[in-house]
Design an enzyme around this catalytic site. Structure first.
Site, PDB file in Angstrom:
ATOM      1  N   LEU A 203      78.346 113.707  24.951  1.00  0.00           N
ATOM      2  CA  LEU A 203      77.650 114.870  25.531  1.00  0.00           C
ATOM      3  C   LEU A 203      76.805 115.499  24.439  1.00  0.00           C
ATOM      4  O   LEU A 203      77.337 115.813  23.373  1.00  0.00           O
ATOM      5  CB  LEU A 203      78.668 115.932  25.988  1.00  0.00           C
ATOM      6  CG  LEU A 203      79.557 115.629  27.187  1.00  0.00           C
ATOM      7  CD1 LEU A 203      80.602 116.741  27.307  1.00  0.00           C
ATOM      8  CD2 LEU A 203      78.732 115.544  28.476  1.00  0.00           C
ATOM      9  N   HIS A 204      75.507 115.662  24.680  1.00  0.00           N
ATOM     10  CA  HIS A 204      74.729 116.386  23.673  1.00  0.00           C
ATOM     11  C   HIS A 204      73.546 117.153  24.247  1.00  0.00           C
ATOM     12  O   HIS A 204      72.913 117.921  23.534  1.00  0.00           O
ATOM     13  CB  HIS A 204      74.222 115.432  22.589  1.00  0.00           C
ATOM     14  CG  HIS A 204      73.019 114.623  22.986  1.00  0.00           C
ATOM     15  ND1 HIS A 204      73.109 113.552  23.834  1.00  0.00           N
ATOM     16  CD2 HIS A 204      71.712 114.745  22.670  1.00  0.00           C
ATOM     17  CE1 HIS A 204      71.899 113.048  24.017  1.00  0.00           C
ATOM     18  NE2 HIS A 204      71.017 113.744  23.327  1.00  0.00           N
ATOM     19  N   ARG A 205      73.245 116.957  25.554  1.00  0.00           N
ATOM     20  CA  ARG A 205      72.084 117.657  26.129  1.00  0.00           C
ATOM     21  C   ARG A 205      72.293 119.160  26.066  1.00  0.00           C
ATOM     22  O   ARG A 205      73.368 119.647  26.471  1.00  0.00           O
ATOM     23  CB  ARG A 205      71.904 117.283  27.603  1.00  0.00           C
ATOM     24  CG  ARG A 205      71.569 115.860  27.841  1.00  0.00           C
ATOM     25  CD  ARG A 205      70.106 115.579  27.741  1.00  0.00           C
ATOM     26  NE  ARG A 205      69.942 114.162  27.537  1.00  0.00           N
ATOM     27  CZ  ARG A 205      68.940 113.601  26.864  1.00  0.00           C
ATOM     28  NH1 ARG A 205      67.999 114.351  26.352  1.00  0.00           N
ATOM     29  NH2 ARG A 205      68.872 112.305  26.736  1.00  0.00           N
TER      30      ARG A 205
END
Ligand code: UD1
Length: 358
Positions: A203-205
């Protein structure tokens, strides 16, 4: 006859690796300029080491910052680079701030711009990447599209000249390095994982990790899925997690947080996983190449053909829906070759060589 290539963020090192090799084979001189957008060893140098990428000729050490500040610093420094070296073309990749800065600096100097991964669209302008891609495509002279959908998107925006469908350079890399990843990576052993006995997740958005409620909900959905989940943590995500009130990395059951992984470990982690849960663009495709079901933590994707083929599902970040998708998504069936033949890099190098010679 020379090309100045701009890279800066993790996925660009992967995409550029086979093209740098192909340009050398084709006898086209390349000056690789690293903007320094990503600078941690685990976000940058490890990819040069593992993918045998010869070192960049220059590193602009731009570092982190707000969008305008970061892009602006790159723009000024790239303009000087381009004025000093006067390349025949500037090559940019994907949709990051480094991409837009490279394309804009070159276009204003009237140096032809070549864009790898042209035509991708999420149709969601809340993503900074969508703005970067649209603007980059509209100032590019050569548009290297990975898919039919990308070509159609450009046509719908009136962009038809210089468009070449060449396939996806990330597919070239998976084909070239999958065996090495199986042989060299010790990630499953290090983490005590069994083949197909765990899930991989990333997850990085900003849309998923910058909102504390949404981040907590996504982590809770992963922690509650009843299987070990390994989450290599992007620096942005680590900062947001550590800022959550009462944050305790041990308090998430079988969800295990690890530092960002290099290419070979990540490829092995995904190929060994029962499923991948991600909001990354590149990983959705890598899962497809490797035959691993993908649950995407977004409402839309640029890689629509992975969804149409039945191997990717869009689950959003609402905890119930995400948890259900993680538990129930079980694709089967064919995986047609949607991303070319594994020769995208050579095709790009050939077209660039011909264009530069004209
Ligand atoms: C960028 C790209 C995104 C891509 C992603 C891959 C833009 C707008 N976004 O997002 O499209 O999917 O790279 O990772 O260009 N940081 C470090 N060390 C680093 C790099 C970053 O600690 O080596 C931290 C910094 O606190 C920084 C934050 O991560 O502020 C975000 O980095 P940034 O490069 O701004 O964007 P990404 O989220 O990585």
């Amino acid at each position: 006859m020379s090309v100045l290539t701009v890279v800066g963020a993790r996925p660009q090192f992967i995409k550029a690796a086979p093209v740098r090799a192909a340009l050398a084979r084709a006898g086209v001189a390349e000056r690789l300029v690293h903007t320094g957008q990503h600078y941690d060893h685990a976000m940058s140098q490890v990819f040069f080491d593992e993918l045998d990428i010869p070192p960049a000729e220059a590193n602009l050490a731009v570092g982190s910052g707000g969008h305008g500040e970061q892009t602006g610093r790159m723009l000024a420094l790239l303009e000087s680079e381009m004025q000093a070296h006067r390349p025949g073309a500037v090559l940019v990749y994907g949709d990051t701030n480094s991409t837009l800065a490279g394309a804009l600096a070159a276009a204003k100097l009237r140096i032809p711009v070549a864009h790898v991964e042209a035509g991708l669209r999420s149709f969601n302008r809340d993503m900074p990447e969508e703005i970067n891609r649209v603007l980059t495509d509209h100032c590019s002279d050569l548009l290297f599209c990975p898919t039919d959908a990308a070509v159609a998107n450009l046509r719908a925006e009136g962009v038809t000249g210089g468009v070449h469908q060449v396939g996806d350079t990330m597919y070239d890399v998976v084909l070239a390095f999958e065996k090495r990843a199986r042989e060299k990576s010790t990630i499953l052993k290090r983490l005590g994982l069994e083949e197909k006995g765990y899930l991989a997740a990333t997850l990085h958005r900003p849309a998923n990790v910058d909102d504390p409620k949404r981040l907590r909900a996504a982590l809770a959905a992963l922690a509650g899925c009843g299987r070990p989940v390994v989450l290599p943590v992007h620096p942005r995500t680590r900062a947001r997690m550590e800022a959550l009130p009462g944050w305790d990395p041990e308090g998430w059951g079988d969800l295990r947080f690890v530092d960002p992984l290099g290419y070979l470990d990540m490829l092995r982690l995904v190929s060994g996983a029962a499923k991948l849960v991600t909001d990354s663009g590149g990983l959705q495709k890598e899962a497809y190449f490797l035959g691993v079901p993908c649950v995407t933590v977004r409402e839309e994707t640029e890689w629509v053909e992975t969804v149409e083929a039945g191997w990717n599902t869009l689950a959003g970040a609402a905890p119930d829906r995400l948890a259900r998708a993680v538990a129930e998504f079980e694709p089967s069936g064919e995986r047609p070759a949607l991303y070319g033949r594994g020769d995208a890099a050579d095709r790009i190098a050939d077209i660039l060589k011909t264009t530069l010679a004209a």
